[in-house]
Scaffold this active site. Structure first.
Site, PDB file in Angstrom:
ATOM      1  N   LYS A   8     -26.049   8.705  61.445  1.00 15.20           N
ATOM      2  CA  LYS A   8     -26.408   9.786  62.633  1.00 15.20           C
ATOM      3  C   LYS A   8     -27.499  10.664  62.190  1.00 15.20           C
ATOM      4  CE  LYS A   8     -22.470  11.226  62.932  1.00 15.20           C
ATOM      5  NZ  LYS A   8     -21.648  10.558  61.965  1.00 15.20           N
ATOM      6  N   ARG A  61     -11.708  11.057  56.323  1.00 13.05           N
ATOM      7  CA  ARG A  61     -12.674  11.370  57.388  1.00 13.05           C
ATOM      8  C   ARG A  61     -12.609  10.235  58.423  1.00 13.05           C
ATOM      9  NH1 ARG A  61     -17.686  12.022  53.890  1.00 13.05           N
ATOM     10  NH2 ARG A  61     -18.855  12.296  55.881  1.00 13.05           N
TER      11      ARG A  61
HETATM   12  P1  AP5 Z   1     -26.266   9.312  57.083  1.00 13.91           P
HETATM   13  O1  AP5 Z   1     -27.329   9.453  58.190  1.00 13.91           O
HETATM   14  O2  AP5 Z   1     -26.214  10.463  56.160  1.00 13.91           O
HETATM   15  O3  AP5 Z   1     -25.012   9.147  58.036  1.00 13.91           O
HETATM   16  P2  AP5 Z   1     -24.229  10.241  59.096  1.00 13.91           P
HETATM   17  O4  AP5 Z   1     -23.621   9.328  60.119  1.00 13.91           O
HETATM   18  O5  AP5 Z   1     -25.034  11.245  59.303  1.00 13.91           O
HETATM   19  O6  AP5 Z   1     -23.060  10.606  58.137  1.00 13.91           O
HETATM   20  P3  AP5 Z   1     -22.204  11.818  57.501  1.00 13.91           P
HETATM   21  O7  AP5 Z   1     -21.018  11.681  56.567  1.00 13.91           O
HETATM   22  O8  AP5 Z   1     -23.312  13.024  57.388  1.00 13.91           O
HETATM   23  O9  AP5 Z   1     -21.356  12.204  59.133  1.00 13.91           O
HETATM   24  P4  AP5 Z   1     -20.272  13.029  59.148  1.00 13.91           P
HETATM   25  O10 AP5 Z   1     -20.257  13.093  60.688  1.00 13.91           O
HETATM   26  O11 AP5 Z   1     -19.142  12.591  58.422  1.00 13.91           O
HETATM   27  O12 AP5 Z   1     -20.394  14.368  58.414  1.00 13.91           O
HETATM   28  P5  AP5 Z   1     -21.052  15.817  58.868  1.00 13.91           P
HETATM   29  O13 AP5 Z   1     -22.064  16.127  57.965  1.00 13.91           O
HETATM   30  O14 AP5 Z   1     -21.621  15.749  60.224  1.00 13.91           O
HETATM   31  O15 AP5 Z   1     -26.206   7.969  56.444  1.00 13.91           O
HETATM   32  C1  AP5 Z   1     -25.099   7.804  55.200  1.00 13.91           C
HETATM   33  C2  AP5 Z   1     -25.572   7.139  54.111  1.00 13.91           C
HETATM   34  O16 AP5 Z   1     -26.082   5.723  54.395  1.00 13.91           O
HETATM   35  C3  AP5 Z   1     -27.148   7.741  53.394  1.00 13.91           C
HETATM   36  O17 AP5 Z   1     -26.993   7.648  51.985  1.00 13.91           O
HETATM   37  C4  AP5 Z   1     -28.309   6.940  54.161  1.00 13.91           C
HETATM   38  O18 AP5 Z   1     -29.307   6.773  53.164  1.00 13.91           O
HETATM   39  C5  AP5 Z   1     -27.662   5.651  54.336  1.00 13.91           C
HETATM   40  N1  AP5 Z   1     -28.097   4.884  55.519  1.00 13.91           N
HETATM   41  C6  AP5 Z   1     -28.384   5.314  56.641  1.00 13.91           C
HETATM   42  N2  AP5 Z   1     -28.763   4.357  57.511  1.00 13.91           N
HETATM   43  C7  AP5 Z   1     -28.692   3.302  56.886  1.00 13.91           C
HETATM   44  C8  AP5 Z   1     -28.745   1.700  57.270  1.00 13.91           C
HETATM   45  N3  AP5 Z   1     -29.253   1.563  58.317  1.00 13.91           N
HETATM   46  N4  AP5 Z   1     -28.588   0.905  56.220  1.00 13.91           N
HETATM   47  C9  AP5 Z   1     -28.288   1.152  54.841  1.00 13.91           C
HETATM   48  N5  AP5 Z   1     -28.034   2.504  54.569  1.00 13.91           N
HETATM   49  C10 AP5 Z   1     -28.317   3.583  55.433  1.00 13.91           C
HETATM   50  O19 AP5 Z   1     -19.755  16.633  58.970  1.00 13.91           O
HETATM   51  C11 AP5 Z   1     -19.368  16.841  57.543  1.00 13.91           C
HETATM   52  C12 AP5 Z   1     -18.054  17.773  57.929  1.00 13.91           C
HETATM   53  O20 AP5 Z   1     -18.282  18.937  58.657  1.00 13.91           O
HETATM   54  C13 AP5 Z   1     -17.039  17.323  58.781  1.00 13.91           C
HETATM   55  O21 AP5 Z   1     -16.011  16.308  58.182  1.00 13.91           O
HETATM   56  C14 AP5 Z   1     -16.219  18.344  59.327  1.00 13.91           C
HETATM   57  O22 AP5 Z   1     -15.242  18.916  58.415  1.00 13.91           O
HETATM   58  C15 AP5 Z   1     -17.241  19.301  59.568  1.00 13.91           C
HETATM   59  N6  AP5 Z   1     -17.902  19.154  60.888  1.00 13.91           N
HETATM   60  C16 AP5 Z   1     -19.286  18.881  61.014  1.00 13.91           C
HETATM   61  N7  AP5 Z   1     -19.208  18.857  62.545  1.00 13.91           N
HETATM   62  C17 AP5 Z   1     -17.990  19.281  63.074  1.00 13.91           C
HETATM   63  C18 AP5 Z   1     -17.797  19.354  64.172  1.00 13.91           C
HETATM   64  N8  AP5 Z   1     -18.487  19.369  65.395  1.00 13.91           N
HETATM   65  N9  AP5 Z   1     -16.525  19.800  64.642  1.00 13.91           N
HETATM   66  C19 AP5 Z   1     -15.455  19.822  63.433  1.00 13.91           C
HETATM   67  N10 AP5 Z   1     -15.944  19.968  62.137  1.00 13.91           N
HETATM   68  C20 AP5 Z   1     -17.229  19.507  61.951  1.00 13.91           C
END
Ligand code: AP5
Length: 218
Positions: free
Chosen positions: A13, A171
């Protein structure tokens, strides 16, 4: 363009959100990025959020709803936005709909990115982030030119504290229990499109852009 990127942790994402934001010149709002900045700056919100984030749990709805409300009120969001990581619960989705309705607006599309679980675990445990400029790499799929150091600013790369195998498993469970119900929520409202997130970053991007174009969003 008022877009939500939905999907399990690690489906890409953030990566796709950055590309879409640059391509369509709209701000990306990532609640995860905003919370991590608050944690780094040790603000009261950051201190409260850190305990939840380190365990892979969701931060309370009231906190993230407040973040998004403030962001959407900024002039830069007047012509649209890409939401990454919000909403994550049905109450968050309802609040988002109410915020937009108050302005006579609604979402254009919710893109649900799907990737097999094993691939997601591999993506997350191999992710490395720059603590200085927030650039994101992957040891296998998007390696930096100099191992362990950021291509953009030269800082030493780090692993996110919630990208350990155990927290990743937590997660994914939290996602299944609390966020996956949003798939049905948005499907019922005719807003959801599924996108296969497997393959290269460029292929996934192409699929999303084609889908948005087919829906007259882009
Ligand atoms: P990446 O693009 O970073 O993936 P992502 O889906 O953004 O993963 P996140 O871990 O950031 O999502 P998340 O939803 O758990 O975390 P968030 O920060 O929102 O890609 C991942 C990896 O894969 C990278 O190394 C990239 O290079 C690689 N990659 C990408 N595309 C690829 C492809 N096509 N092929 C191969 N490799 C690829 O949230 C973190 C924490 O914050 C949560 O756990 C929670 O505690 C809190 N939080 C955030 N938002 C909320 C909310 N709305 N409500 C409550 N708590 C929240």
């Amino acid at each position: 363009m008022r877009l939500v990127l939905l999907g399990a942790p690690g489906v890409g994402k953030g990566t796709q959100g950055d590309l879409l934001a640059a391509k369509f010149q709209r701000p990306k709002i990532s609640t995860g990025d905003i919370l991590r900045e608050a944690v780094r700056n040790q603000t009261p919100m950051g201190v409260q959020a850190k305990a939840c984030m380190d365990q892979g749990k969701l931060v309370p709805d009231a906190v993230v709803i407040g973040i998004v409300k403030d962001k959407l009120a900024e002039p830069v969001c007047a012509h649209g936005f890409v939401l990454d990581g919000f909403p994550r619960t049905v109450p968050q989705a309802e609040e988002l709909a109410a915020m937009l309705k108050a302005k006579g607006l609604q979402l254009d599309r919710v893109v649900n990115v799907t990737v097999p679980r094993d691939d997601v675990v591999r993506r997350l445990t191999g992710r490395r982030s720059c603590p200085k400029c927030q650039a994101v790499f992957h040891i296998e799929f998007a390696p930096p030119k100099r191992a362990g150091f950021c291509d953009r600013c030269g800082a030493e790369l780090m692993q996110r504290s919630d990208d350990t195998r155990e927290t990743v498993e937590n997660r994914l469970t939290v996602y299944e229990n609390q966020t996956a119900p949003l798939i049905a929520y948005y499907r019922q409202r005719g807003l959801l499109s599924d996108i296969n997130g497997a393959g290269t970053v460029e292929h996934v991007q192409q699929r999303i852009v084609e889908l948005l174009s087919a829906h007259g969003v882009a």
